[in-house]
Scaffold this motif. Structure first.
Motif, PDB file in Angstrom:
ATOM      1  N   LEU A 257       0.831  -1.115  -0.022  1.00 43.06           N
ATOM      2  CA  LEU A 257      -0.121  -0.083   0.148  1.00 43.06           C
ATOM      3  C   LEU A 257       1.022   1.268   0.024  1.00 43.06           C
ATOM      4  CD1 LEU A 257      -2.760  -0.919   2.852  1.00 43.06           C
ATOM      5  CD2 LEU A 257      -2.863  -0.985   0.441  1.00 43.06           C
ATOM      6  N   ARG A 258       0.466   2.150  -0.614  1.00 44.82           N
ATOM      7  CA  ARG A 258       1.150   3.499  -0.508  1.00 44.82           C
ATOM      8  C   ARG A 258       0.007   4.707  -0.734  1.00 44.82           C
ATOM      9  NH1 ARG A 258       6.820   4.197  -3.751  1.00 44.82           N
ATOM     10  NH2 ARG A 258       7.987   2.836  -2.549  1.00 44.82           N
ATOM     11  N   GLY A 259       0.336   5.722  -0.068  1.00 50.88           N
ATOM     12  CA  GLY A 259      -0.504   7.031  -0.075  1.00 50.88           C
ATOM     13  C   GLY A 259       0.282   8.342   0.475  1.00 50.88           C
ATOM     14  N   ASN A 260      -0.192   9.392  -0.046  1.00 53.42           N
ATOM     15  CA  ASN A 260       0.494  10.687   0.122  1.00 53.42           C
ATOM     16  C   ASN A 260      -0.135  11.420   1.241  1.00 53.42           C
ATOM     17  OD1 ASN A 260       2.643  10.872  -1.907  1.00 53.42           O
ATOM     18  ND2 ASN A 260       0.608  11.176  -3.153  1.00 53.42           N
ATOM     19  N   LEU A 261       0.548  11.945   2.282  1.00 50.11           N
ATOM     20  CA  LEU A 261       0.007  12.658   3.436  1.00 50.11           C
ATOM     21  C   LEU A 261      -0.227  14.056   3.002  1.00 50.11           C
ATOM     22  CD1 LEU A 261       2.093  11.352   6.372  1.00 50.11           C
ATOM     23  CD2 LEU A 261      -0.431  10.923   6.120  1.00 50.11           C
TER      24      LEU A 261
END
Length: 263
Positions: A257-261
């Motif tokens: 999983l990956r995502g931007n804060l």
């Protein structure tokens, strides 16, 4: 069926050794050994997850005295050999016991359990005592302070996590960073892995990264402490990876999983 030696399973679970072809084939077909391996790997993952407990202050002297007393009490317990040598006290109880049906495989499992070497028993006893010591330390530290209502958490940054690479598309998650310096992570439908899940913060401009902690389950929530004064503008990517028990602290390269804060 000849099962793998318990000591051998411990080394394999800790990543101290690699399974040969015969051991790999056996683990693929033997549910008993595979179950023990998974249990040992789970314990190893818990050990990695509690590394931060080393920052706790030393417990008071009476806590250590309690630990020593627990260990001495465990060592004073009669062994299975001594128990077998004791004569029956109540003949009626012994007869009733003999009339009970014997479940198939029970005696075999008992013999297998008795194969654990002595150092494993000592290690388990010490681990339990250490847990008592940590709990006692926390209790002592908190006993001198009046109870305060939990402060409402303010979110500094947040973002959604989505499947990365070949991860099934139904895997997802959410990340929130609170003002108290902790990362709240919720994940769902992570694929099963042979090792464990690890959480990272990544600087997308130079791909530098650091580990935040580990997740216990493929679905659920975790609250992980962040380093003081972490720069969330630079380390703005949250990554969940699949890791092996190989004693290698670097990222495995297998991101789930990956995502931007943002915030």
């Amino acid at each position: 069926m000849q099962h793998l030696d318990h000591d051998r399973l411990v080394y394999l679970a800790l990543g101290e050794s690699e399974a040969d072809h015969g051991e790999t084939d056996h683990l693929g077909t033997c549910a008993h050994c595979r179950g023990e391996m998974e249990t040992l790997q789970h314990v190893a993952g818990l050990g990695a997850e509690t590394q931060g407990l080393g920052d706790l202050p030393d417990p008071p002297e009476h806590i250590w005295q309690g630990i020593i007393a627990e260990i001495n009490a465990a060592e004073a317990l009669p062994s299975l050999t001594d128990a077998r040598r004791q004569p029956a006290v109540d003949a009626r109880a012994a007869g009733a016991e003999s009339d009970r049906p014997v479940v198939a495989g029970t005696r075999d499992r008992s013999r297998r359990r008795r194969r654990w070497p002595g150092w494993v028993t000592t290690a388990v006893t010490a681990a339990a005592a250490a847990a008592i010591g940590v709990a006692g330390t926390l209790a002592v530290l908190g006993s001198n302070e009046p109870e305060q209502p939990a402060p409402r958490q303010v979110v500094l940054a947040s973002g959604s996590l989505s499947a990365y690479g070949t991860t099934p598309k139904d895997a997802n998650g959410d990340a929130r960073v609170f003002t108290d310096g902790r990362l709240h992570l919720h994940v769902a439908n992570l694929p099963d892995v042979s090792g464990y899940y690890e959480v990272w913060l990544i600087n997308p401009s130079n791909m530098k990264m650091f580990s935040v902690g580990v997740l216990r389950d493929r679905s659920g929530d975790a609250l992980l402490p962040l380093p003081p004064n972490v720069d969330l503008q630079a380390y703005s990517v949250v990554d969940v990876s699949a890791e092996q028990f190989d004693n290698k602290p670097a990222h495995s390269g297998d991101s789930l999983l990956r995502g931007n804060l943002t915030g």
